[in-house]
Structure formats: C-alpha cells, structure tokens
Design an enzyme around this catalytic site. Structure first.
Site, PDB file in Angstrom:
ATOM      1  N   GLU A 119       7.765 -50.602  23.793  1.00 44.03           N
ATOM      2  CA  GLU A 119       6.697 -51.431  24.406  1.00 44.03           C
ATOM      3  C   GLU A 119       6.057 -52.361  23.374  1.00 44.03           C
ATOM      4  O   GLU A 119       4.865 -52.660  23.446  1.00 44.03           O
ATOM      5  CB  GLU A 119       5.626 -50.567  25.081  1.00 44.03           C
ATOM      6  CG  GLU A 119       6.142 -49.651  26.157  1.00 44.03           C
ATOM      7  CD  GLU A 119       6.897 -50.372  27.249  1.00 44.03           C
ATOM      8  OE1 GLU A 119       6.698 -51.579  27.404  1.00 44.03           O
ATOM      9  OE2 GLU A 119       7.702 -49.722  27.932  1.00 44.03           O
ATOM     10  N   GLY A 120       6.843 -52.823  22.431  1.00 42.69           N
ATOM     11  CA  GLY A 120       6.340 -53.673  21.355  1.00 42.69           C
ATOM     12  C   GLY A 120       5.986 -52.822  20.156  1.00 42.69           C
ATOM     13  O   GLY A 120       5.070 -52.003  20.228  1.00 42.69           O
TER      14      GLY A 120
END
Length: 597
Positions: free
Chosen positions: A441-442
C-alpha cells in the site's frame, strides 16, 4: 503456542471515555451505537477472533495456500469454514451501508474489529479487509446499476474484492503500467495484462471475487493521467444476478513470501477478461485512491495489531520464564531464579510496546472517527476540518504504526531469547507478518514523501495549520493542571520541534527538493511522536479525572498514567534528535557518487 486476548476493555475506554463517541449521536449510525451495543459488538467480535481465528494462525502459516493445475487456490485448513462463520455472523457488513444489507455502524467500530482480526490472524483478516476497500470505491464511484449489482453480495460477504495495481515492471510509479483495456461493441472492455502481488487474488472462500483493475485505454494519455479503473469479476454475472461463465482472469502462481502465508498473494493473468469501467475514463487513479487511502489506515492498524499480540505473548513469557536474579536481589527466593520481567531491559522492551499500543489504538480510532466526520458531519466546515486532519494522519498512521509494529514484534521476540527464533512459539511469525505492512500500500518511504511533498502544502497548508492549532489548544486547556504536567510539557516541546521542522522545509525544500526527501522519514516519525503524545495527554486527562472522582477501577487508570509517563519521559524526547536529522539537510546524503556505493 501463542495466545491472544482481545483488548475489549481498552477499546471501550477509548471509544466511550477518550473519544466520547456518544456526543456524535446526530451522525448517521452513531445514534444506534450505544455503549451497550458497542460493548456487545466488541465482546462478540473478540470471542470470534480468540476462538475461531487465532487457533488457525500458526497452522495457516505452516500450511499456506495451494494452487492447483486449473489455476484454482485452496486456502489453509479451517480458513473456509471460519470465513463462513464470519459471514453468518454479519461481520463483513458491520460498517456497510444499510441500503445494501449492511449494519451501518460507525467506521470507528469497524477499526476496532479490524485490529482484533489482525492480532488473531493477519493472513485471514486480509480476505475481508480488501473487500472493504473495493466496496468503498464502488460506493463512491459506481453507478446505481453497479452498486445494485455488486454491493449486496459484497456487503454480505458471499463475494469478496481485490485491488489490482502492481505489475512486474511497475510498482509505485503507476504511470508505467501496461495492462490494456480495449473497448468492446457492447460497452464493456477487454482487459489484458499481468498483475502481481495481488492479495486474496484467488481463493475458495467466496462464490465470486470482484477485482478492481487499473488499465489503460488505447487513446490514454501517457503517465498517471491516462489510467482508468475497471470492475473485473472472476465469474460474469447474468441478468438475473446468478453467476455465469468464468471470466478471463486466472491465477498464474502464488507468490513465495516471507510471511502472511495463509493469504493467497497471486500473480493474476488477464486475457481479454470482460471489464466494466468504474468512474470516468482516465480518472482511475482518483477512484483507486479511495480504496488505497482506506487500505493505508487499515495497514497502519495491522502494525498495531501485531504489536499488541506480540506484546501480550512476551508479557506472559516474561512472567513465566525464570532466569538470573534481580539486580536488587532475589524477588522469588523460593525459585532457582527470578522471572525475567524483573530485568530492566526486558521491561524496556515491553513498555516500549505497551506505551505505543494504547495510544496508537486511540489515534487509529480518532482517525476513523475523523473519516466518519469528513463524510457525515452536518457542518461543511467540520467536514473540511476532519478531511484535512485525516489526510495528514493517513501517511503517519500507515508509516509510523507499521515501522513501530515491526520494531515491537522484534522486541517481543527478543524477550523470548532463543525460543523467539523457534517456530512453535509463534513470535517469528509475528515478525515476518509485520514486515510486509511496511512495504505494501505504498512503502513507508513513499508515505513520508506523500506527507512532506503533498500533504503539508495541500490547500495552502490548511491541514497542518489546523493540526498545530488543535494540539496547542489541548496543551493550553490543560497547562494549569499539575497532574498533567508530565504530559503537556513534553508534548509542548514535541509540537515545537514539529513546527520548527515544518518551517525548515518551507525555507529549504523549495530551493533543494532533496532536503525534503532526505528529512521526510524523520519528519514522519517526529509527527508520529506528536500524535502518540497527543493521545497520551487525552488519555491521561480522562484517567486523572476518573481517579479524582473516585473510579471503581483505580488500578486501570493508575496504570494508564504510569505507562503514559513512560512514553512522555523516554520516547517522545526522540523528536529533538529527529529534528536535528531533518536540519542536517541532504548534502552528505547525496554527495557519494552512485558508482561508489
């Protein structure tokens, strides 16, 4: 074998006393969320996690998922049956819209349930967890027809959802993606390409899987401005709502991973699969960020959840394991040695975790409350304020909570000594599972860049100014309360360091952007200390008042003050060093030629 006890009492304290969610009874869903109902939900949710999911955690890790020759995937023994019980209990739709069969409970209640799911079985939690983000995107970007077609079954849990971003050559830089969407004559699109690292991408737990896939139309502009988002179901859906033929999406393989073995992280191959556009053409990244932002808060809670369960097991072991004598002399003279909890360094490991966990739980719950306020508050200014603050907090919670979750899981493993390295105790699994939360998610470096490069300057710096004002008002309100001096004093110094760091970026990052990049992670963690310190100040005020007014549970509140003081005296002081790191700039960091590394 590891154990888990859901921290229901502490969650009730955060919701009812620290956040006082009863004051928001004017918001949709909050009027029904009475203390009695919330207590019942948390109690039952805790029992489900303790009794159904936690016993499958270690075995699921050892067994993993199995891909078959036809591309189907079988989850570990017991997962499918546990998921069915989860669906039957109505847990998937806890916060889902009532119009689509959900219970409409506040997001803040769902955040507590999410923590318990992760602590008990992170790999399992990811199956319904990804569905929540997919539903959020469809709710906001979908047409009425799409909502009616997909949401009832997704809210019920008979269908699950995924998000498909990453490709073999393309991770964070989504402008490089190659998956194509060719228009069909009937208004659908033929999706072709390969996606990797797709959590819960193929499994045997639900009847259908609704993939949300980023792809490019033939006439798409280059870069991120040319990305569209598509709904691509595993099984096509007939006009009467029944499932039709298998769509052109298959699991090519299951990724061999460091952890979360019970979750099927897949390589998905799209071969002319039928897709339906979600939202507007070339606006897919905006739609996907709805899902990603929800997921980033959820991943932050994964850090908290694993920090909590690893702490619980380390405490139990530290009280049971005897080794050496206390530096002050024997505390258990009837035993050959003292329990290792008498040793200061063991206590340091434990208190570093606990002092984070309890304040992080309050911070995550506050963020979830802000999400509800940003969507449901009657006053436009209040919605704007909440949206600004949660925008700032999202990268901090994702980045700091997962960094600290991994750190605390490792510290808990250290308490076990050699036994922590052995599989049967479960501690090494917590460490391995926690590691991914810093990456997906980053990555946390991306979260820090997002915070410094985007969030600080958003709307002319409106959000960070509002945060500074809010913290300063909390300090001012309690400055004359001598009981809280141990909290407001360190918090005031920490917010001062955060302000100084922010102004330093304003003065030095425009002329040399590398200064922002070099100090971004330090800034994120500095912000995290302020956030945790803010929560401890709020918690301390509630507990101090409870003790002054004659609480029925004095030890609970006394312990809150003791643990909070530990954080304010030993951990929040790190802001000064982080500020110095930021102000060191980027010269030395960027001076070494790449060939000389």
């Amino acid at each position: 074998m590891p154990t888990y006890r859901a921290p229901v009492k502490d969650m009730q304290f955060v919701l009812n006393d620290v956040l006082n969610i009863a004051q928001y009874s004017n918001l949709p869903g909050y009027a029904e969320a009475t203390p009695d109902l919330v207590s019942a939900i948390l109690e039952e949710g805790g029992k489900f996690c303790e009794n159904e999911l936690q016993p499958l955690n270690l075995s699921g890790d050892h067994e993993g998922c199995t891909r078959h020759e036809d591309g189907s995937v079988t989850t570990p023994k017991g997962f499918k049956e546990a998921y069915q019980k989860y669906v039957e209990g109505g847990w998937v739709g806890l916060t889902g819209p009532e119009e689509f069969g959900g219970q409409g409970m506040p997001h803040v209640i769902g955040m507590c349930m999410e923590e318990m799911l992760v602590s008990s079985n992170m790999a399992f939690a990811m199956y319904p967890g990804l569905s929540q983000g997919a539903m959020a995107s469809i709710i906001i970007e979908g047409t009425d027809e799409q909502k009616a077609k997909y949401l009832p079954n997704m809210v019920e849990g008979s269908w699950t959802g995924t998000m498909n971003l990453t490709e073999p050559h393309c991770g964070t830089d989504l402008g490089l993606l190659r998956t194509k969407a060719e228009p069909n004559d009937d208004g659908t699109f033929a999706i072709s390409g390969t996606k990797i690292f797709i959590s819960a991408g193929e499994h045997d737990m639900s009847d259908n899987i609704i993939h949300l896939v980023l792809a490019k139309l033939p006439d798409a502009p280059k870069g991120v401005k040319g990305i569209s988002l598509f709904i691509v179901p595993k099984f096509l859906i007939n006009e009467d709502g029944s499932l039709g033929e298998r769509n052109g999406v298959t699991c090519g393989s299951i990724e061999e991973k460091m952890g979360i073995h019970g979750n099927s992280t897949c390589v998905l191959n799209y071969d002319g699969a039928t897709g339906y556009m979600l939202g507007e053409p070339h606006k897919g990244l905006r739609a996907m960020f709805i899902m990603m932002n929800a997921a980033r808060l959820g991943v932050g809670v994964q850090g908290l959840g694993l920090s909590e369960v690893s702490y619980q097991n380390a405490v139990e072991y530290a009280n049971d394991r005897v080794q050496g004598r206390s530096l002050k002399g024997a505390t258990a003279p009837d035993k050959p040695a003292d329990p290792i909890i008498v040793h200061p360094d063991v206590r340091r490991n434990l208190l570093n975790s606990r002092s984070f966990n309890e304040a992080a739980r309050a911070a995550a719950s506050w963020a979830a409350l802000l999400v509800d306020l940003s969507r449901k508050a009657e006053d436009e200014k209040e919605r704007e304020w909440a949206d600004d603050i949660v925008g700032l907090l999202t990268p901090v919670i994702k980045g700091v909570f997962t960094d600290r979750g991994y750190e605390n899981a490792t510290a808990a493993q250290q308490v076990f000594g050699g036994h922590g390295y052995i599989s049967e105790w479960g501690m090494e699994q917590f460490v391995r599972d926690a590691r991914i939360a810093q990456i997906y998610e980053g990555t946390n470096g991306i979260q820090a860049l997002d915070l410094v490069g985007r969030k600080l300057g958003a709307n002319g710096g409106r959000g960070i100014q509002a945060f500074f004002k809010y913290v300063s008002e909390i300090i001012a309100e309690n400055k004359d309360n001598e009981t809280l001096n141990d909290f407001t004093g360190p918090l005031e110094k920490a917010i001062g360091d955060l302000q100084t760091a922010t102004f330093w970026f304003m003065q030095n990052a425009m002329t040399n952007p590398d200064n922002a990049g070099a100090g971004s992670v330090a800034y994120m963690h500095l912000f995290g200390h302020v956030l945790i310190g803010l929560m401890w100040t709020k918690i301390a005020k509630v507990s101090a008042n409870a003790l002054a007014n004659g609480t029925e549970d004095p030890s609970f509140h006394e312990n809150k003050l003791l643990v909070g003081r530990y954080y304010m005296k030993r951990r929040i002081i790190e802001t000064n060093a982080l500020l110095a790191e930021i102000q060191a700039g980027s010269d030395e960091l960027m001076a070494l030629d790449a060939a000389n590394f």
